[in-house]
Design a protein around this motif. Structure first.
Motif, PDB file in Angstrom:
ATOM      1  N   SER A  15       1.024  -1.054  -0.012  1.00  0.00           N
ATOM      2  CA  SER A  15       0.044  -0.108  -0.385  1.00  0.00           C
ATOM      3  C   SER A  15       0.856   1.037   0.289  1.00  0.00           C
ATOM      4  N   THR A  16       0.793   1.889  -0.335  1.00  0.00           N
ATOM      5  CA  THR A  16       1.123   3.553  -1.083  1.00  0.00           C
ATOM      6  C   THR A  16       1.197   3.972   0.736  1.00  0.00           C
ATOM      7  N   ARG A  17       0.227   3.834   1.192  1.00  0.00           N
ATOM      8  CA  ARG A  17       0.632   4.035   2.552  1.00  0.00           C
ATOM      9  C   ARG A  17       1.162   3.938   3.508  1.00  0.00           C
ATOM     10  N   PHE A  18       2.144   3.040   2.889  1.00  0.00           N
ATOM     11  CA  PHE A  18       3.248   2.904   3.823  1.00  0.00           C
ATOM     12  C   PHE A  18       4.016   3.189   3.182  1.00  0.00           C
ATOM     13  N   HIS A  83       4.067  -2.660  11.176  1.00  0.00           N
ATOM     14  CA  HIS A  83       4.173  -3.821  12.123  1.00  0.00           C
ATOM     15  C   HIS A  83       2.145  -4.382  11.834  1.00  0.00           C
ATOM     16  N   THR A  84       1.291  -3.780  11.732  1.00  0.00           N
ATOM     17  CA  THR A  84      -0.161  -4.630  11.253  1.00  0.00           C
ATOM     18  C   THR A  84      -0.177  -5.982  10.726  1.00  0.00           C
ATOM     19  N   GLY A  85       1.262  -4.845   9.550  1.00  0.00           N
ATOM     20  CA  GLY A  85       0.818  -6.605   8.385  1.00  0.00           C
ATOM     21  C   GLY A  85      -0.285  -6.678   7.183  1.00  0.00           C
ATOM     22  N   TYR A  86      -0.785  -4.936   7.284  1.00  0.00           N
ATOM     23  CA  TYR A  86      -2.404  -4.957   6.618  1.00  0.00           C
ATOM     24  C   TYR A  86      -1.187  -5.230   4.939  1.00  0.00           C
ATOM     25  N   VAL A  87      -2.162  -5.556   3.892  1.00  0.00           N
ATOM     26  CA  VAL A  87      -2.427  -6.002   2.116  1.00  0.00           C
ATOM     27  C   VAL A  87      -3.447  -5.538   2.250  1.00  0.00           C
ATOM     28  N   TRP A 108       8.557  -8.117   3.733  1.00  0.00           N
ATOM     29  CA  TRP A 108       9.735  -6.733   4.772  1.00  0.00           C
ATOM     30  C   TRP A 108       8.393  -6.205   5.415  1.00  0.00           C
ATOM     31  N   SER A 109       9.072  -5.835   6.883  1.00  0.00           N
ATOM     32  CA  SER A 109       7.677  -4.974   7.876  1.00  0.00           C
ATOM     33  C   SER A 109       9.374  -4.076   8.871  1.00  0.00           C
TER      34      SER A 109
END
Length: 110
Positions: A15-18, A83-87, A108-109
């Motif tokens: 996500s581009t939030r990351f 760290h949330t693992g959001y996908v 990668w996180s």
């Protein structure tokens, strides 16, 4: 004569939030000697190239196709998250596409 070893080509997905995390992953992977392909536009940030719904929709379609082409070129896909693992849905589709092509997928996180 010396033999040149081709660097591993890695496509970052997520996500581009990351984008901050993607920049860090890009830095680490580049410093490790890899060629890194990553999203080049953050549509969550205002910009004249996508300041109307029509421009945004057209650009998003082009960027989605471009990202699949980056996956085609890559030797490996690295999914970047926090760290949330959001996908999200788009990233899930990119992972499925990479797996269809037989590309290794790793995470990668921070």
């Amino acid at each position: 004569m010396t033999t040149t070893i081709k660097p591993l080509v890695i496509c970052l997905c997520g996500s581009t939030r990351f984008m901050t995390e993607m920049a860090e992953a890009n830095l680490e992977l580049t410093a490790a000697g890899h060629i890194v392909l990553a999203p080049g536009c953050n549509l969550k940030q205002p910009h004249p190239l996508w300041d109307t719904e029509d421009k945004l929709a057209a650009l998003k379609a082009r960027l989605d196709a471009l990202h699949l082409a980056k996956i085609d070129l890559a030797d490996e896909v690295v999914v970047v998250t926090d760290h949330t693992g959001y996908v999200g849905t788009s990233t899930q589709g990119e992972i499925a596409y990479a797996e269809q092509l037989g590309k290794p997928v790793r995470w990668w996180s921070r």
